[in-house]
Write a protein that holds these residues in place. Structure first.
Motif, PDB file in Angstrom:
ATOM      1  N   TRP A 150      18.767  -2.435   2.683  1.00 50.41           N
ATOM      2  CA  TRP A 150      18.130  -1.122   2.784  1.00 50.41           C
ATOM      3  C   TRP A 150      16.998  -1.177   3.808  1.00 50.41           C
ATOM      4  O   TRP A 150      16.297  -2.183   3.917  1.00 50.41           O
ATOM      5  CB  TRP A 150      17.562  -0.683   1.433  1.00 50.41           C
ATOM      6  CG  TRP A 150      18.585  -0.539   0.356  1.00 50.41           C
ATOM      7  CD1 TRP A 150      19.079  -1.520  -0.453  1.00 50.41           C
ATOM      8  CD2 TRP A 150      19.277   0.663  -0.027  1.00 50.41           C
ATOM      9  NE1 TRP A 150      20.018  -1.019  -1.311  1.00 50.41           N
ATOM     10  CE2 TRP A 150      20.167   0.322  -1.088  1.00 50.41           C
ATOM     11  CE3 TRP A 150      19.227   1.988   0.411  1.00 50.41           C
ATOM     12  CZ2 TRP A 150      20.984   1.266  -1.697  1.00 50.41           C
ATOM     13  CZ3 TRP A 150      20.037   2.931  -0.207  1.00 50.41           C
ATOM     14  CH2 TRP A 150      20.902   2.559  -1.242  1.00 50.41           C
ATOM     15  N   ASP A 151      16.834  -0.074   4.545  1.00 53.78           N
ATOM     16  CA  ASP A 151      15.650   0.135   5.372  1.00 53.78           C
ATOM     17  C   ASP A 151      14.641   0.939   4.563  1.00 53.78           C
ATOM     18  O   ASP A 151      15.017   1.858   3.830  1.00 53.78           O
ATOM     19  CB  ASP A 151      15.999   0.894   6.653  1.00 53.78           C
ATOM     20  CG  ASP A 151      16.758   0.027   7.643  1.00 53.78           C
ATOM     21  OD1 ASP A 151      16.458  -1.171   7.711  1.00 53.78           O
ATOM     22  OD2 ASP A 151      17.654   0.550   8.332  1.00 53.78           O
ATOM     23  N   VAL A 152      13.380   0.599   4.698  1.00 54.73           N
ATOM     24  CA  VAL A 152      12.318   1.267   3.940  1.00 54.73           C
ATOM     25  C   VAL A 152      11.487   2.120   4.898  1.00 54.73           C
ATOM     26  O   VAL A 152      10.895   1.589   5.843  1.00 54.73           O
ATOM     27  CB  VAL A 152      11.418   0.247   3.213  1.00 54.73           C
ATOM     28  CG1 VAL A 152      10.329   0.969   2.425  1.00 54.73           C
ATOM     29  CG2 VAL A 152      12.243  -0.640   2.299  1.00 54.73           C
ATOM     30  N   ASP A 153      11.465   3.424   4.675  1.00 56.43           N
ATOM     31  CA  ASP A 153      10.596   4.347   5.414  1.00 56.43           C
ATOM     32  C   ASP A 153       9.422   4.705   4.517  1.00 56.43           C
ATOM     33  O   ASP A 153       9.607   5.319   3.461  1.00 56.43           O
ATOM     34  CB  ASP A 153      11.345   5.622   5.796  1.00 56.43           C
ATOM     35  CG  ASP A 153      12.496   5.357   6.746  1.00 56.43           C
ATOM     36  OD1 ASP A 153      12.543   4.256   7.299  1.00 56.43           O
ATOM     37  OD2 ASP A 153      13.347   6.250   6.913  1.00 56.43           O
ATOM     38  N   VAL A 154       8.216   4.319   4.930  1.00 56.72           N
ATOM     39  CA  VAL A 154       7.019   4.626   4.144  1.00 56.72           C
ATOM     40  C   VAL A 154       6.584   6.056   4.458  1.00 56.72           C
ATOM     41  O   VAL A 154       6.299   6.396   5.606  1.00 56.72           O
ATOM     42  CB  VAL A 154       5.887   3.632   4.451  1.00 56.72           C
ATOM     43  CG1 VAL A 154       4.634   3.996   3.658  1.00 56.72           C
ATOM     44  CG2 VAL A 154       6.328   2.208   4.125  1.00 56.72           C
TER      45      VAL A 154
ATOM     46  N   HIS B 118       0.813  -1.223   0.000  1.00 55.89           N
ATOM     47  CA  HIS B 118       0.000   0.000   0.000  1.00 55.89           C
ATOM     48  C   HIS B 118       0.847   1.274   0.000  1.00 55.89           C
ATOM     49  O   HIS B 118       0.298   2.370   0.168  1.00 55.89           O
ATOM     50  CB  HIS B 118      -0.951   0.042   1.194  1.00 55.89           C
ATOM     51  CG  HIS B 118      -1.988  -1.047   1.172  1.00 55.89           C
ATOM     52  ND1 HIS B 118      -2.778  -1.302   0.079  1.00 55.89           N
ATOM     53  CD2 HIS B 118      -2.327  -1.963   2.113  1.00 55.89           C
ATOM     54  CE1 HIS B 118      -3.581  -2.320   0.353  1.00 55.89           C
ATOM     55  NE2 HIS B 118      -3.321  -2.748   1.573  1.00 55.89           N
ATOM     56  N   ALA B 119       2.153   1.163  -0.177  1.00 58.98           N
ATOM     57  CA  ALA B 119       2.995   2.361  -0.137  1.00 58.98           C
ATOM     58  C   ALA B 119       2.877   3.137  -1.439  1.00 58.98           C
ATOM     59  O   ALA B 119       2.924   2.563  -2.523  1.00 58.98           O
ATOM     60  CB  ALA B 119       4.445   1.976   0.112  1.00 58.98           C
ATOM     61  N   LYS B 120       2.737   4.446  -1.305  1.00 56.92           N
ATOM     62  CA  LYS B 120       2.707   5.322  -2.474  1.00 56.92           C
ATOM     63  C   LYS B 120       4.031   6.057  -2.641  1.00 56.92           C
ATOM     64  O   LYS B 120       4.443   6.370  -3.751  1.00 56.92           O
ATOM     65  CB  LYS B 120       1.565   6.323  -2.332  1.00 56.92           C
ATOM     66  CG  LYS B 120       1.316   7.175  -3.570  1.00 56.92           C
ATOM     67  CD  LYS B 120       0.105   8.072  -3.378  1.00 56.92           C
ATOM     68  CE  LYS B 120      -0.166   8.900  -4.623  1.00 56.92           C
ATOM     69  NZ  LYS B 120      -1.329   9.794  -4.448  1.00 56.92           N
ATOM     70  N   ALA B 121       4.714   6.321  -1.537  1.00 58.18           N
ATOM     71  CA  ALA B 121       6.020   6.984  -1.567  1.00 58.18           C
ATOM     72  C   ALA B 121       6.854   6.461  -0.410  1.00 58.18           C
ATOM     73  O   ALA B 121       6.350   6.251   0.696  1.00 58.18           O
ATOM     74  CB  ALA B 121       5.868   8.501  -1.473  1.00 58.18           C
ATOM     75  N   VAL B 122       8.140   6.242  -0.681  1.00 52.35           N
ATOM     76  CA  VAL B 122       9.058   5.719   0.330  1.00 52.35           C
ATOM     77  C   VAL B 122      10.381   6.463   0.228  1.00 52.35           C
ATOM     78  O   VAL B 122      10.631   7.199  -0.732  1.00 52.35           O
ATOM     79  CB  VAL B 122       9.321   4.199   0.138  1.00 52.35           C
ATOM     80  CG1 VAL B 122       8.032   3.408   0.280  1.00 52.35           C
ATOM     81  CG2 VAL B 122       9.993   3.922  -1.212  1.00 52.35           C
ATOM     82  N   ARG B 123      11.215   6.265   1.233  1.00 57.91           N
ATOM     83  CA  ARG B 123      12.622   6.623   1.120  1.00 57.91           C
ATOM     84  C   ARG B 123      13.438   5.419   1.581  1.00 57.91           C
ATOM     85  O   ARG B 123      12.991   4.643   2.442  1.00 57.91           O
ATOM     86  CB  ARG B 123      12.957   7.876   1.924  1.00 57.91           C
ATOM     87  CG  ARG B 123      12.712   7.770   3.420  1.00 57.91           C
ATOM     88  CD  ARG B 123      13.023   9.071   4.125  1.00 57.91           C
ATOM     89  NE  ARG B 123      12.738   8.978   5.549  1.00 57.91           N
ATOM     90  CZ  ARG B 123      12.828   9.989   6.403  1.00 57.91           C
ATOM     91  NH1 ARG B 123      13.171  11.188   5.958  1.00 57.91           N
ATOM     92  NH2 ARG B 123      12.558   9.830   7.687  1.00 57.91           N
ATOM     93  N   LEU B 124      14.612   5.248   1.011  1.00 55.23           N
ATOM     94  CA  LEU B 124      15.453   4.078   1.257  1.00 55.23           C
ATOM     95  C   LEU B 124      16.717   4.512   1.984  1.00 55.23           C
ATOM     96  O   LEU B 124      17.424   5.421   1.534  1.00 55.23           O
ATOM     97  CB  LEU B 124      15.813   3.403  -0.072  1.00 55.23           C
ATOM     98  CG  LEU B 124      14.629   2.871  -0.893  1.00 55.23           C
ATOM     99  CD1 LEU B 124      15.104   2.364  -2.237  1.00 55.23           C
ATOM    100  CD2 LEU B 124      13.911   1.765  -0.132  1.00 55.23           C
ATOM    101  N   ARG B 125      16.998   3.846   3.114  1.00 54.18           N
ATOM    102  CA  ARG B 125      18.160   4.180   3.922  1.00 54.18           C
ATOM    103  C   ARG B 125      19.143   3.023   3.893  1.00 54.18           C
ATOM    104  O   ARG B 125      18.784   1.869   4.177  1.00 54.18           O
ATOM    105  CB  ARG B 125      17.735   4.487   5.356  1.00 54.18           C
ATOM    106  CG  ARG B 125      18.846   5.021   6.240  1.00 54.18           C
ATOM    107  CD  ARG B 125      18.323   5.457   7.606  1.00 54.18           C
ATOM    108  NE  ARG B 125      17.792   4.350   8.381  1.00 54.18           N
ATOM    109  CZ  ARG B 125      16.505   4.159   8.619  1.00 54.18           C
ATOM    110  NH1 ARG B 125      15.603   4.999   8.135  1.00 54.18           N
ATOM    111  NH2 ARG B 125      16.099   3.133   9.333  1.00 54.18           N
TER     112      ARG B 125
END
Length: 517
Positions: free
Chosen positions: A358-362, A222-229
């Motif tokens: 990678w860590d995923v921040d939704v 359900h993610a529309k935008a994420v950032r990858l760390r």
């Protein structure tokens, strides 16, 4: 033998995720990532030795020649012998026979001499070559392991098309969608049903690494935008030149925001789109000449292809993003020119294994989506960008950091004041037969070495490159000639530049004649 008895044509994939290829010269064989070519297909012929109760196979290339274990050394003085395509000869049958030895989900192919078909890695001239040899070092144990992929021939496809309309195909799947034992003809690959229509059913072959147990799609549900760390505590950023991709600690920037698109007919593939409307792309441009990593870029292809498609694979609390060709999105560390760069590659060393995690921040959830097949998301508008820059969204992912601005500031201080690398950085190049180094002016390869002994350093290089008996040399600042290292190395804080010489090269013979070895 069960890997070969139920299918007439196969592909062999090495530990480097490259396929065994029969070259067009109708003689040499090598490795290549292009598994779609007909040169990657090998026809299986079974041979039974009833007397000794041994089962062997012969592999015929698309050129009509057989995979042959010769007794010709690949390099003079080295242990590995050449593997070629040759015509079948009566009386020399043993050179065409390979004995499959199962090793878990993979197979080793033993030649007539007791050695194994080996996919070589490391630096040239070994890179992409294929020999038959015994793996002596622990670093090369996996080089003799192969994945077997079944390939359908034309006549088999016709039979399968008929079976697809019958209930016998449905009965081969259990209620959970897994493959039953009746499909054991593909012991490595498993079938997954992608889409079913009233007229036909489409099947794709997937490797175990892409099954539902290891899928990382939960990170993007359900993610529309994420950032990858990355593991370096830096975020994947789309640069303003709308082409390059880097890492940066500023996770609050709009450039760290990636919009998620789901690919139709696949439930485990995504695309990532930057704030400039460009797609994260696994290009075929090498990052540095002679190195394995290729650039990760932002592009806007006229036709969306597999280069912009990524498969999330779960690894504990992290995710790996794999290309359709087996490479992984990698956040590079170390010294320039690697620092803060992003490539796609396969990590060969234990020190870089975490670089593909990678860590995923939704950042934004698509509330109305019930299925993971969303329309293409338009690029971020100027108004949205302004709102995003003035807020740092929180993340529902358990490992997302709280007080991110405070963490960023403290981490920026850490990287300046407390970062410490154990050991010395040693840059190295591999010399040609005459001792010349064509790319010596470039940065070359490097490794971190914690020690002072030349013998210990030589063993480290052997594990790193896969070369055996190498001579570690340094270039004299007086006359520019190469000399073998014989004394203890300088203290650990001294960076070194060395040249590796092969043991049976011309320059090595000159060393021996001069009494330097």
């Amino acid at each position: 033998m069960e890997f070969f008895t139920k299918t007439k044509s196969i592909k062999l994939r090495s530990h480097l995720d490259k396929y065994l290829i029969a070259d067009d010269d109708c003689e040499t064989v090598r490795q290549s990532r292009d598994g779609s070519t007909k040169r990657a297909k090998w026809t299986v012929e079974t041979v039974e030795d009833v007397t000794n109760n041994i089962h062997r196979v012969r592999l015929k290339s698309c050129n009509g020649k057989y995979l042959t274990a010769t007794d010709t050394p690949f390099l003079l003085g080295m242990t590995g012998n050449r593997v070629l395509q040759t015509n079948f000869e009566n009386g020399l049958e043993r050179k065409f026979d390979w004995e499959p030895v199962r090793d878990g989900f993979q197979v080793k192919l033993r030649s007539w001499s007791g050695k194994f078909l080996r996919a070589n890695g490391g630096t040239p001239p070994w890179r992409n070559s294929v020999t038959h040899d015994d793996p002596f070092g622990s670093a090369t144990q996996d080089w003799v392991l192969w994945d077997v992929e079944g390939v359908k021939l034309k006549e088999e496809n016709e039979e399968m098309n008929e079976l697809l309309f019958s209930e016998s195909v449905d009965s081969s799947f259990d209620s959970s969608g897994d493959v039953s034992d009746s499909e054991s003809m593909f012991p490595i690959s498993v079938f997954s049903l992608n889409s079913v229509s009233s007229k036909r059913r489409n099947f794709t072959v997937q490797t175990p690494s892409s099954n539902k147990i290891k899928t990382g799609m939960d990170f993007f549900h359900h993610a529309k935008a994420v950032r990858l760390r990355s593991t370096h505590d830096k975020y994947l950023l789309a640069e303003e030149d709308m082409e390059s991709v880097t890492q940066n600690r500023n996770g609050s920037s709009k450039n760290a925001r990636w919009q998620v698109e789901y690919v139709s007919h696949y439930d485990n593939i995504i695309r990532l789109r930057s704030c400039y409307g460009m797609y994260l792309t696994a290009s075929n441009q090498p990052f540095l000449l002679g190195m394995t990593g290729c650039k990760a870029l932002q592009t806007q292809p006229s036709r969306l292809d597999s280069s912009v498609e990524w498969e999330p694979i779960k690894d504990g609390a992290h995710v790996k993003l794999r290309t359709r060709y087996g490479n992984f999105l990698r956040a590079n560390g170390g010294l320039p020119p690697w620092r803060n760069t992003v490539t796609h590659d396969i990590p060969q060393r234990t020190a870089t294994q975490d670089w593909i995690l990678w860590d995923v921040d939704v950042l934004e959830i698509n509330v109305h989506s019930t299925v993971q097949k969303l329309p293409s998301v338009p690029p971020l508008t100027e108004e949205d960008s302004h709102l995003f820059e003035n807020s740092v969204p929180s993340s529902p992912v358990p490992h997302a950091k709280s007080n991110s601005l405070f963490k960023q500031q403290s981490n920026d201080l850490k990287v300046v004041t407390s970062q410490k690398i154990e050991g010395r950085t040693i840059y190295y190049n591999v010399a040609e037969d005459n001792g010349e180094v064509s790319d010596e002016g470039m940065t070359g390869y490097s490794l971190i070495f914690n020690g002072n002994g030349v013998e210990e350093l030589s063993r480290k290089f052997e594990e790193e490159t896969g070369l055996e008996g190498i001579i570690v040399c340094t270039r004299s600042p007086l006359n520019g000639k190469l000399y073998p290292l014989r004394l203890q190395l300088p203290p650990n804080n001294v960076t070194m530049q060395v040249v590796l010489v092969l043991p049976f090269s011309k320059v090595a013979k000159e060393f021996e004649a001069q009494g330097l070895l």
